[in-house]
Design a protein around this motif. Structure first.
Motif, PDB file in Angstrom:
ATOM      1  N   ASP A 296     -13.109   2.007  -1.220  1.00 16.13           N
ATOM      2  CA  ASP A 296     -12.312   0.882  -1.708  1.00 16.13           C
ATOM      3  C   ASP A 296     -12.552   0.592  -3.189  1.00 16.13           C
ATOM      4  O   ASP A 296     -11.649   0.137  -3.901  1.00 16.13           O
ATOM      5  CB  ASP A 296     -12.605  -0.378  -0.883  1.00 16.13           C
TER       6      ASP A 296
ATOM      7  N   ASP B 208      -9.649   0.304  -5.853  1.00 17.70           N
ATOM      8  CA  ASP B 208      -9.466  -0.885  -6.686  1.00 17.70           C
ATOM      9  C   ASP B 208      -9.340  -0.529  -8.163  1.00 17.70           C
ATOM     10  O   ASP B 208      -8.559  -1.140  -8.896  1.00 17.70           O
ATOM     11  CB  ASP B 208     -10.647  -1.856  -6.485  1.00 17.70           C
TER      12      ASP B 208
ATOM     13  N   LEU C  13      -5.894   0.740  -8.716  1.00 18.63           N
ATOM     14  CA  LEU C  13      -4.912  -0.349  -8.612  1.00 18.63           C
ATOM     15  C   LEU C  13      -4.924  -1.227  -9.859  1.00 18.63           C
ATOM     16  O   LEU C  13      -3.878  -1.715 -10.296  1.00 18.63           O
ATOM     17  CB  LEU C  13      -5.188  -1.192  -7.357  1.00 18.63           C
TER      18      LEU C  13
ATOM     19  N   SER D 146      -1.589   3.672  -0.806  1.00 20.51           N
ATOM     20  CA  SER D 146      -0.229   3.398  -1.273  1.00 20.51           C
ATOM     21  C   SER D 146      -0.261   2.120  -2.101  1.00 20.51           C
ATOM     22  O   SER D 146      -1.207   1.325  -1.989  1.00 20.51           O
ATOM     23  CB  SER D 146       0.742   3.260  -0.104  1.00 20.51           C
TER      24      SER D 146
ATOM     25  N   PRO E 238       0.261  -1.534  -2.903  1.00 24.25           N
ATOM     26  CA  PRO E 238       0.480  -2.703  -2.041  1.00 24.25           C
ATOM     27  C   PRO E 238       1.854  -3.320  -2.298  1.00 24.25           C
ATOM     28  O   PRO E 238       2.407  -3.201  -3.396  1.00 24.25           O
ATOM     29  CB  PRO E 238      -0.625  -3.673  -2.479  1.00 24.25           C
ATOM     30  N   ASP E 239       2.399  -3.980  -1.284  1.00 25.49           N
ATOM     31  CA  ASP E 239       3.625  -4.754  -1.500  1.00 25.49           C
ATOM     32  C   ASP E 239       3.319  -5.886  -2.470  1.00 25.49           C
ATOM     33  O   ASP E 239       2.175  -6.282  -2.638  1.00 25.49           O
ATOM     34  CB  ASP E 239       4.107  -5.365  -0.172  1.00 25.49           C
TER      35      ASP E 239
ATOM     36  N   TYR F  47       3.108  -5.100  -8.380  1.00 27.51           N
ATOM     37  CA  TYR F  47       3.326  -3.654  -8.421  1.00 27.51           C
ATOM     38  C   TYR F  47       4.807  -3.267  -8.408  1.00 27.51           C
ATOM     39  O   TYR F  47       5.128  -2.087  -8.457  1.00 27.51           O
ATOM     40  CB  TYR F  47       2.623  -2.981  -7.227  1.00 27.51           C
TER      41      TYR F  47
ATOM     42  N   ARG G 286       6.236   0.326  -9.398  1.00 28.59           N
ATOM     43  CA  ARG G 286       6.750   1.062  -8.232  1.00 28.59           C
ATOM     44  C   ARG G 286       8.142   1.627  -8.533  1.00 28.59           C
ATOM     45  O   ARG G 286       8.427   2.792  -8.255  1.00 28.59           O
ATOM     46  CB  ARG G 286       6.810   0.120  -7.027  1.00 28.59           C
TER      47      ARG G 286
END
Lengths: 267, 267
Positions: A125, A129, A132, A180, A182-183, A187, A191
């Motif tokens: 993770d 992170d 992300l 993937s 995140p919603d 993003y 995206r």
């Protein structure tokens, strides 16, 4: 430009795919001859002499034998010498803006490769992170400079040519790390950019299946043609075509499958 | 270009000196207004809003309020918009060659800063060796592309503008680490280049004395305006002009001198 440039490359290398995208956009696939280097074998001494000992690829050789290294240097060079509209924006300010985005590619690439090569499940993770955080930074950059998109400027340009091969490479994160975006609005802009880049018709030099199969050893922590413990044939080998192999197991943390299970035959 | 660009900067910052060198070479010191940022104080909220939270400097603000970050992006932008002969080579191949040299600046800068900030005397030679390896690599590059020199091409150009501020910053290695390029042919070409860069009349924005005094805290491992333990005033402070201070002690591994001994008065 009439004489032929030669690019020495690994066929699925993202740093080389940028050049292929540029040539596809210009309709000039004929302008460069690509010569394949098999990274699972010792480097050809003749090529090593040309590159003065360095093994990084791609390398461009001009018609009169000059050697250029560094993917972005070669990309900008070909962009300048080929006929037709350039990838780079002609306006100096717009070019500066796209260059600021291009400057983010190094940390982005590094974060994705460190993530896929990580072998400690407990740190999974943490790597996710870090990647992300870079996606959110790019999202903010695009919202500032191109809120409506999908591209940074009107069409597919320099920044898109630089990032798209990495987006495609990072299929290995979807597969081996169940990663993937995140919603959510943090993003959404990046995206849309990523989607527009990956579906552009000039970027289909590689497929997801090819990337997943060839980069299996990276997911086991073995980069650049190195071999995971207990294996004898690299997932990058040309001797066993990836089309003939089964999909590798997704759970990278369970350790390597055998050469046989992977469809990797000794050369 | 007639309207004024603004560069927010730290006066002795090498990434900003590049821009000053460019302006000096073009005879256009008037084209940019430099505004000083004191890194020993909290950042001005108005500037933070403009940069969207990032604190890295320099930052360029165009006459219509656009913000550009990244020293090399700003340098290339100003090089494109200012009248007169460009720093960059116009020939695409020559530009690619200078860009390959420019690409070595990141590792070079990093090696020098890690060296000066190292606090473990036992690791001193290890840091010196890493920096020397990069010098030898640059030496080889220059012997390949410009055996006769002193510059990479005919005059002081893009690569020289990028490296010269670092050569001057690395005075702190001469002083605090007793570092110098070894005699011998492995370093002769890069030595000649460095010498030609450092003595060029467009590069005299900083002096050795200024660098040594301001960067004392870096030599104690405290970068970017941070304070070494036991000290209350940063060596980067503007409140105590460096001209009025004594030279700091050379032996960085012995720990910090006092504010008083360094001539650093509370603001």
């Amino acid at each position: 430009m009439t004489a032929k440039h030669v690019v020495h490359h690994i066929p699925v290398c993202p740093f080389s795919q940028r050049l292929e995208i540029l040539l596809a956009l210009r309709g000039r696939d004929d302008a460069v001859e690509f010569r394949v280097v098999d990274i699972t074998r010792p480097r050809d001494p003749e090529l090593l002499a040309k590159t003065r000992g360095t093994t990084a690829l791609p390398v461009l050789e001009t018609p009169d034998g000059q050697i250029l290294k560094e993917s972005l240097v070669i990309l900008r060079y070909l962009d300048e010498i080929l006929d037709g509209p350039t990838l780079r924006r002609r306006d100096p300010l717009e070019h500066a803006v796209e260059s600021m985005l291009v400057a983010r590619e190094g940390p982005f690439t590094s974060a994705g490769y460190l993530f896929v090569m990580n072998q400690d499940r407990a740190r999974r993770d943490e790597f996710a992170d870090r990647l992300l955080a870079i996606y959110r930074d790019i999202d903010g950059f695009l919202r500032e400079h191109s809120p409506d998109g999908p591209f940074l400027f009107k069409g597919f340009g320099l920044a898109e040519a630089v990032f798209t091969p990495m987006f495609k490479r990072f299929w290995f994160l979807d597969y081996y790390e169940d990663f993937s975006l995140p919603d959510g609005p943090d993003y959404d802009r990046v995206r849309a950019w990523k989607e527009a880049c990956m579906t552009h018709p000039a970027t289909h030099q590689v497929t997801e299946e090819e990337i997943i199969k060839l980069y299996y050893d990276y997911a086991l922590g073995a980069g650049n043609g190195a071999l995971p413990e207990g294996r004898r044939v690299s997932s990058f080998t040309f001797s066993s075509p990836w089309q003939d192999r089964p999909w590798p197991p997704r759970d990278k943390y369970a350790g390597t499958a055998t050469d046989q299970a992977l469809g990797l035959l000794p050369a």
